[in-house]
Scaffold this motif. Structure first.
Motif, PDB file in Angstrom:
ATOM      1  N   ARG A 130       0.831  -1.195   0.000  1.00  0.00           N
ATOM      2  CA  ARG A 130       0.000   0.000   0.000  1.00  0.00           C
ATOM      3  C   ARG A 130       0.872   1.253   0.000  1.00  0.00           C
ATOM      4  O   ARG A 130       2.007   1.223   0.464  1.00  0.00           O
ATOM      5  CB  ARG A 130      -0.952   0.020   1.205  1.00  0.00           C
ATOM      6  CG  ARG A 130      -0.276   0.132   2.551  1.00  0.00           C
ATOM      7  CD  ARG A 130      -1.310  -0.029   3.658  1.00  0.00           C
ATOM      8  NE  ARG A 130      -0.687   0.055   4.987  1.00  0.00           N
ATOM      9  CZ  ARG A 130      -1.327  -0.168   6.124  1.00  0.00           C
ATOM     10  NH1 ARG A 130      -2.635  -0.486   6.102  1.00  0.00           N
ATOM     11  NH2 ARG A 130      -0.707  -0.066   7.279  1.00  0.00           N
ATOM     12  N   VAL A 174      -3.631   3.597  -1.420  1.00  0.00           N
ATOM     13  CA  VAL A 174      -3.847   2.789  -2.617  1.00  0.00           C
ATOM     14  C   VAL A 174      -3.185   1.439  -2.369  1.00  0.00           C
ATOM     15  O   VAL A 174      -2.005   1.389  -2.009  1.00  0.00           O
ATOM     16  CB  VAL A 174      -3.270   3.451  -3.870  1.00  0.00           C
ATOM     17  CG1 VAL A 174      -3.475   2.547  -5.092  1.00  0.00           C
ATOM     18  CG2 VAL A 174      -3.909   4.811  -4.098  1.00  0.00           C
ATOM     19  N   TYR A 175      -3.946   0.388  -2.547  1.00  0.00           N
ATOM     20  CA  TYR A 175      -3.448  -0.962  -2.313  1.00  0.00           C
ATOM     21  C   TYR A 175      -3.118  -1.624  -3.642  1.00  0.00           C
ATOM     22  O   TYR A 175      -3.942  -1.624  -4.572  1.00  0.00           O
ATOM     23  CB  TYR A 175      -4.487  -1.779  -1.547  1.00  0.00           C
ATOM     24  CG  TYR A 175      -4.548  -1.425  -0.081  1.00  0.00           C
ATOM     25  CD1 TYR A 175      -5.056  -0.196   0.342  1.00  0.00           C
ATOM     26  CD2 TYR A 175      -4.081  -2.301   0.890  1.00  0.00           C
ATOM     27  CE1 TYR A 175      -5.092   0.144   1.680  1.00  0.00           C
ATOM     28  CE2 TYR A 175      -4.114  -1.971   2.238  1.00  0.00           C
ATOM     29  CZ  TYR A 175      -4.628  -0.751   2.625  1.00  0.00           C
ATOM     30  OH  TYR A 175      -4.657  -0.407   3.957  1.00  0.00           O
ATOM     31  N   TYR A 176      -1.923  -2.200  -3.705  1.00  0.00           N
ATOM     32  CA  TYR A 176      -1.435  -2.849  -4.920  1.00  0.00           C
ATOM     33  C   TYR A 176      -1.171  -4.326  -4.651  1.00  0.00           C
ATOM     34  O   TYR A 176      -0.595  -4.673  -3.616  1.00  0.00           O
ATOM     35  CB  TYR A 176      -0.129  -2.218  -5.378  1.00  0.00           C
ATOM     36  CG  TYR A 176      -0.199  -0.763  -5.738  1.00  0.00           C
ATOM     37  CD1 TYR A 176       0.002   0.222  -4.778  1.00  0.00           C
ATOM     38  CD2 TYR A 176      -0.468  -0.365  -7.047  1.00  0.00           C
ATOM     39  CE1 TYR A 176      -0.066   1.577  -5.103  1.00  0.00           C
ATOM     40  CE2 TYR A 176      -0.526   0.986  -7.387  1.00  0.00           C
ATOM     41  CZ  TYR A 176      -0.331   1.939  -6.414  1.00  0.00           C
ATOM     42  OH  TYR A 176      -0.384   3.267  -6.745  1.00  0.00           O
ATOM     43  N   GLY A 233      -3.662  -1.011  -8.795  1.00  0.00           N
ATOM     44  CA  GLY A 233      -3.971  -0.364  -7.528  1.00  0.00           C
ATOM     45  C   GLY A 233      -5.459  -0.128  -7.343  1.00  0.00           C
ATOM     46  O   GLY A 233      -6.191   0.107  -8.304  1.00  0.00           O
ATOM     47  N   THR A 234      -5.889  -0.207  -6.091  1.00  0.00           N
ATOM     48  CA  THR A 234      -7.275   0.075  -5.748  1.00  0.00           C
ATOM     49  C   THR A 234      -7.295   0.936  -4.487  1.00  0.00           C
ATOM     50  O   THR A 234      -6.553   0.682  -3.539  1.00  0.00           O
ATOM     51  CB  THR A 234      -8.089  -1.227  -5.559  1.00  0.00           C
ATOM     52  OG1 THR A 234      -9.469  -0.918  -5.347  1.00  0.00           O
ATOM     53  CG2 THR A 234      -7.576  -2.065  -4.391  1.00  0.00           C
ATOM     54  N   GLN A 235      -8.123   1.969  -4.502  1.00  0.00           N
ATOM     55  CA  GLN A 235      -8.145   2.932  -3.402  1.00  0.00           C
ATOM     56  C   GLN A 235      -8.969   2.396  -2.232  1.00  0.00           C
ATOM     57  O   GLN A 235     -10.102   1.924  -2.425  1.00  0.00           O
ATOM     58  CB  GLN A 235      -8.735   4.262  -3.871  1.00  0.00           C
ATOM     59  CG  GLN A 235      -8.864   5.313  -2.786  1.00  0.00           C
ATOM     60  CD  GLN A 235      -7.526   5.853  -2.330  1.00  0.00           C
ATOM     61  OE1 GLN A 235      -6.664   6.177  -3.142  1.00  0.00           O
ATOM     62  NE2 GLN A 235      -7.343   5.971  -1.019  1.00  0.00           N
TER      63      GLN A 235
END
Length: 121
Positions: free
Chosen positions: A38, A92-94, A114-116
């Motif tokens: 993240r 942001v998670y990757y 990535g997703t917030q």
């Protein structure tokens, strides 16, 4: 080529839960370690959790007892169940995967887009 597609991010109140998913697709022979990282605004990307193909797991101290990483090897998918979320988990998670492709037969690291995740207080 290999693609990692993440889903499951969003906005949640402190104390709530979210589940992230990351599916790998493409010319994949096998996947070694998969993981979640993240990056918060103004900070460096940090490791959150990793899981090997054999199921060995590692967590950063700040998420131990709250987050659970798992994977489905048949689906080339890794999950991150996040409970008791805190505002400081906002980032942001990757997802990340160490993939051996049929073409190259050499391990290479791939990243998702990535997703917030936003946790409100």
């Amino acid at each position: 080529q290999v693609q990692l597609v993440e889903s499951g991010g969003g906005l949640v109140q402190a104390g709530g839960s979210l589940r992230l998913s990351c599916a790998a697709s493409g010319s994949i022979n096998r996947i070694n370690t998969m993981g979640w990282y993240r990056q918060a605004p103004g900070k460096q990307r940090e490791l959150v959790a990793t899981i090997t193909s054999g199921g060995s797991i590692n967590y950063v101290d700040s998420v131990k007892g709250r987050f659970t990483i798992s994977r489905d090897n048949a689906k080339n998918t890794v999950y991150l169940q996040m409970n008791s979320l805190k505002p400081e988990d906002t980032a942001v998670y990757y997802c990340n995967a160490d993939v051996v492709r049929f073409v190259t037969w050499v391990p290479s690291i791939y990243w998702g887009q990535g997703t917030q995740v936003t946790v409100s207080s």
